[in-house]
Design a protein around this motif. Structure first.
Motif: not given
Length: 318
Positions: A1-2, A10-11, A14, A63, A78, A159
């Motif tokens: 996802m990131s 940040i979740k 990630d 991040y 990141q 990802h």
């Protein structure tokens, strides 16, 4: 996802890059719980040389922020294809950033390009190719090893890159890339033990208007056979390149400053004349000493300041 675009916080789920030093960089999954070897849920704790990191504490962090470890601190960054290349789990030998940058340049990739890759390996190059062609392009990547292909497909999903890549498991040297890719690709990349066997299939996959093909080989014998096959099939502008990375070190050195006060002009003409005569006398005296060669440099500067008749008269007076 990131990996699919930048974001601030940040979740959960990630992939985060943990930066400690230039040689200590790690990828961490931002999940509070993970399954242990017995299949039980336990706290997700990542061990580093500077102590433990509780991954649950990453959630909500920004991040680029500084985080505390049990014995030190680090930074959360990141993820990018370059950082993923130096932190990914190695399933095969990988291609590093210097070669990746040249490959993308020579393949002339841009957003919207359709590119074929074989083999997938650990996915180092794949992440860079996806970034180069998204959001409207697509990557078709193949690996003959089923477990590697499945693992790579799972990583792309984690990802957030599943919309830009299709992973296939097949021996492209034997069966090619599939009829659905005939005359569809803008570029083809080969990282195979016998790339010359896959070149005819790559030609069939390139668009009828033309395209680019790149083969990455560690041995010159592979390069020779590939070039002969490319010539046989009518490829143009065939080049062989080697990319070497060099690091430069900056050093500071101090040089002595020469004292040039003796070149300054005096306001009083009498003193100046005396100094001229004295300098020439020193020149004659010091020139007779073999060990005093350094005096020649300074006295010669004095002599050259005398011009014309004045300089000749000094010698006549002797």
């Amino acid at each position: 996802m990131s990996f699919d675009g930048y974001k601030d916080q940040i979740k959960e789920g990630d992939t985060v890059i943990l930066y400690l030093t230039i040689t200590q960089v790690y990828s961490v999954k931002a999940e509070p719980k993970i399954l242990n070897k017995k299949g039980n849920l336990v706290d997700n704790v990542f061990q580093t040389p500077y102590g433990a990191l509780k991954c649950a504490e990453l959630l909500g962090k920004y991040y680029g922020s500084k985080i505390s470890l049990s014995k030190g601190w680090g930074y959360v960054l990141q993820p990018t294809p370059e950082l993923w290349t130096i932190t990914l789990p190695h399933r095969t030998q990988i291609i590093y950033t210097p070669d990746i940058s040249m490959i993308i340049l020579q393949l002339e990739l841009c957003p919207g390009s359709i590119v074929i890759e074989s083999g997938t390996g650990s996915g180092s190059l794949s992440h860079a190719l996806i970034r180069a062609v998204k959001p409207h392009g697509h990557l078709y990547t193949f690996d003959f090893h089923e477990i590697r292909a499945t693992t790579a497909r799972t990583e792309f999903n984690d990802h957030g890159l599943a919309d830009y890549v299709t992973v296939g498991c097949r021996d492209v040297c034997d069966s090619g890339f599939g009829d659905d890719l005939d005359y569809k690709a803008d570029a083809v990349f080969l990282d195979l033990p016998h790339p010359w066997l896959a070149i005819p299939h790559a030609l069939k996959s390139l668009k009828e208007t033309g395209g680019r093909l790149c083969s990455f080989s560690p041995c010159i014998e592979q390069v020779q056979k590939s070039c002969l096959e490319l010539l046989k099939l009518g490829f143009q502008e065939i080049q062989t390149m080697e990319v070497l990375q060099t690091q430069y070190a900056v050093q500071y050195r101090h040089s002595p400053v020469l004292n040039l006060d003796f070149l300054k002009n005096e306001k009083d003409g009498t003193e100046r004349e005396k100094k001229r005569t004295g300098s020439f006398e020193n020149y004659k005296r010091r020139s007779t000493c073999n060990s005093a060669w350094t005096y020649w440099i300074f006295d010669f500067c004095d002599i050259t300041s005398y011009m014309g008749k004045e300089f000749t008269d000094l010698f006549k007076s002797e």
